[in-house]
Design an enzyme around this catalytic site. Structure first.
Site, mmCIF file in Angstrom:
data_model
loop_
_atom_site.group_PDB
_atom_site.id
_atom_site.type_symbol
_atom_site.label_atom_id
_atom_site.label_comp_id
_atom_site.label_asym_id
_atom_site.label_seq_id
_atom_site.Cartn_x
_atom_site.Cartn_y
_atom_site.Cartn_z
ATOM 1 N N GLU A 92 0.954 -1.228 -0.079
ATOM 2 C CA GLU A 92 -0.004 0.136 -0.034
ATOM 3 C C GLU A 92 1.144 1.207 0.011
ATOM 4 O OE1 GLU A 92 -2.541 0.023 3.506
ATOM 5 O OE2 GLU A 92 -2.924 -2.178 3.156
ATOM 6 N N CYS A 105 3.265 8.482 1.327
ATOM 7 C CA CYS A 105 3.628 7.408 2.435
ATOM 8 C C CYS A 105 3.925 6.165 1.471
ATOM 9 C CB CYS A 105 2.583 7.207 3.166
ATOM 10 S SG CYS A 105 2.945 6.282 4.548
ATOM 11 N N CYS A 112 5.788 -7.313 7.609
ATOM 12 C CA CYS A 112 6.734 -6.892 8.736
ATOM 13 C C CYS A 112 6.749 -7.931 9.713
ATOM 14 C CB CYS A 112 6.003 -5.772 9.226
ATOM 15 S SG CYS A 112 7.366 -4.747 10.443
ATOM 16 N N CYS A 116 4.557 -5.237 16.264
ATOM 17 C CA CYS A 116 4.143 -4.201 17.262
ATOM 18 C C CYS A 116 2.520 -4.703 17.269
ATOM 19 C CB CYS A 116 4.182 -2.745 16.508
ATOM 20 S SG CYS A 116 5.880 -2.155 16.221
ATOM 21 N N CYS A 119 -0.475 -2.967 15.373
ATOM 22 C CA CYS A 119 -0.294 -2.497 13.887
ATOM 23 C C CYS A 119 -0.578 -3.996 12.917
ATOM 24 C CB CYS A 119 1.072 -2.516 13.596
ATOM 25 S SG CYS A 119 1.567 -2.106 11.989
ATOM 26 N N CYS A 339 -2.045 1.989 7.831
ATOM 27 C CA CYS A 339 -1.256 0.849 8.499
ATOM 28 C C CYS A 339 -1.814 -0.798 7.908
ATOM 29 C CB CYS A 339 -1.582 0.755 9.761
ATOM 30 S SG CYS A 339 -1.412 2.279 10.532
HETATM 31 N N1 SAH Z 1 8.182 0.342 10.788
HETATM 32 C C1 SAH Z 1 8.187 1.700 10.855
HETATM 33 C C2 SAH Z 1 7.461 2.407 9.742
HETATM 34 C C3 SAH Z 1 5.983 1.807 9.774
HETATM 35 S S1 SAH Z 1 4.529 1.987 10.773
HETATM 36 C C4 SAH Z 1 8.037 2.291 12.443
HETATM 37 O O1 SAH Z 1 7.509 1.248 13.234
HETATM 38 O O2 SAH Z 1 8.228 3.374 12.707
HETATM 39 C C5 SAH Z 1 4.410 3.929 10.573
HETATM 40 C C6 SAH Z 1 3.773 4.548 11.995
HETATM 41 O O3 SAH Z 1 2.282 4.005 11.962
HETATM 42 C C7 SAH Z 1 4.590 3.878 13.186
HETATM 43 O O4 SAH Z 1 4.846 5.154 14.030
HETATM 44 C C8 SAH Z 1 3.924 2.896 13.837
HETATM 45 O O5 SAH Z 1 3.869 2.737 15.192
HETATM 46 C C9 SAH Z 1 2.183 3.543 13.376
HETATM 47 N N2 SAH Z 1 1.210 2.631 13.570
HETATM 48 C C10 SAH Z 1 1.084 1.239 13.277
HETATM 49 N N3 SAH Z 1 -0.132 0.821 13.464
HETATM 50 C C11 SAH Z 1 -1.001 1.805 13.935
HETATM 51 C C12 SAH Z 1 -2.105 2.006 14.498
HETATM 52 N N4 SAH Z 1 -3.044 1.047 14.345
HETATM 53 N N5 SAH Z 1 -2.507 3.074 14.651
HETATM 54 C C13 SAH Z 1 -1.734 4.266 14.857
HETATM 55 N N6 SAH Z 1 -0.541 4.153 14.497
HETATM 56 C C14 SAH Z 1 0.045 2.998 13.948
#
Ligand code: SAH
Length: 350
Positions: A92, A105, A112, A116, A119, A339
């Site tokens: 995406e 973006c 991944c 997390c 995510c 995301c």
């Molecule tokens: N892996 C990298 C970049 C991709 S995620 C990172 O972790 O920074 C991009 C951003 O979106 C990160 O700050 C991540 O923590 C956030 N993110 C992921 N899932 C999310 C969600 N459900 N709601 C809000 N932010 C989210």
């Protein structure tokens, strides 16, 4: 059959070398590079001889992402792309219009492996890294589709960019090249969950992009609960790397903090965050920027977001305690802009 070649991942220097093996002069490589970087199909590059075009296109692995699905927000015009890759995988990208220009973006990996908890991109693990040509290809494809220039790039889509380090560095060189898309390093940000050794490496290469750190918690206990990467590199180690990065590059770092209701969004959490960051950067003169975003609710994770008011309150506490905090607008909320959710819903339906 001989192996196909991914020409769009090659620098002008590499193309010079390759074309030399075909007896072609150096200036052809520059022409080829700039056409590849604006998405011109090889057969249509009219300043190359037809014979050369045919030879190259027979050997080419064309990795330009194809628009598989496109959702346009009725609220703010944000465009969410689902791109199909040459091997059938999907990623995406999100196109956003701001006053200061268009921002894309982009994703850095198919899936991944960082895990997390909040995510959607990591739910099914990592499939593969994106090639340099697929990183730059997302920008090319979005420019071709919208007919508009993209002036800013954020690496905040699917994947962990520092887990695909070599390809990301190569991509940065390609996208910044004056004969390519020519996007300035200062217009590019890279977001990481905190792959500490790579932050030190990034500080050593002369690529002054903006680094963003996904912090999301002010204590190791809390952070490890939601971000497994914290078990490997804790908050102290991460912030030391950030300070080293700032000292070496002079580039300010911004911190991302996703507000999850009842997990990390209390007044006490805000104060702990302000204290943590101001202490870490004490004496360096670095301004401390925190971007707050209310968590996007992903069905599988069970996390909930709080109210806009509670986000503002969290932000006020940071601002009163030595940080510059902003609550991010949620663009494209009607097009699943956040995301990895679109890729996931597509994968589930296939
Ligand atoms: N892996 C990298 C970049 C991709 S995620 C990172 O972790 O920074 C991009 C951003 O979106 C990160 O700050 C991540 O923590 C956030 N993110 C992921 N899932 C999310 C969600 N459900 N709601 C809000 N932010 C989210």
């Amino acid at each position: 059959m001989t192996e196909k070649i991914d020409f769009r991942s090659m620098t002008p220097e590499e193309l010079v070398e390759y074309l030399a093996t075909l007896g072609e002069p150096k200036y052809r490589a520059v022409q080829l590079f700039s056409k590849l970087q604006n998405g011109t199909p090889l057969m249509e590059i009219s300043n190359l001889s037809l014979k050369l075009r045919a030879m190259l296109s027979e050997r080419e692995l064309d990795t330009l992402p194809r628009v598989e699905k496109k959702l346009v927000s009725r609220i703010d015009g944000t465009v969410k792309y689902l791109f199909r890759l040459y091997d059938g995988e999907c990623i995406e990208s999100v196109f956003m219009r701001y006053k200061h220009g268009n921002t894309l973006c982009i994703s850095s990996q198919v899936g991944c492996r960082m895990g997390c908890r909040f995510c959607a991109s990591t739910l099914a693990g990592r499939v593969r890294n994106l090639l340099p040509s697929e990183l730059v290809g997302q920008i090319i494809a979005a420019e071709l589709d919208t007919g508009e220039r993209i002036s800013n790039v954020v690496m905040m889509g699917i994947g962990e960019p520092l887990d695909n380090y070599d390809n990301v560095i190569k991509f940065l060189m390609l996208v910044n090249h004056p004969d390519g898309l020519n996007i300035g390093y200062r217009h590019i940000s890279l977001s990481t969950c905190g792959v500490v050794p790579r932050i030190y490496e990034l500080a050593e290469v002369d690529i002054p992009i903006t680094l963003s750190i996904s912090l999301h918690a002010a204590t190791d206990e809390r952070r490890s609960e939601i971000m497994p990467v914290n078990n490997k590199w804790g908050i102290d180690e991460l912030l030391s790397a950030c300070v080293a990065y700032y000292k070496k590059t002079g580039r300010r770092i911004s911190f991302e903090y996703t507000l999850i209701h009842g997990k990390n969004d209390s007044d006490k959490d805000a104060l702990a965050l302000a204290n943590l960051l101001t202490l870490a950067f004490k004496g360096t003169g670095a301004p401390i920027h925190v971007n707050l975003i209310r968590v996007n609710e992903v069905r599988e994770t069970g996390f909930r977001h709080g109210t806009q008011e509670s986000a503002n309150r969290f932000s006020d506490i940071l601002n009163r305690n030595g940080c510059v905090a902003t609550v991010r607008r949620r663009l494209g909320s009607d097009v699943n802009a956040a995301c990895g959710q679109l890729r996931r819903s597509t994968a589930n339906n296939e």
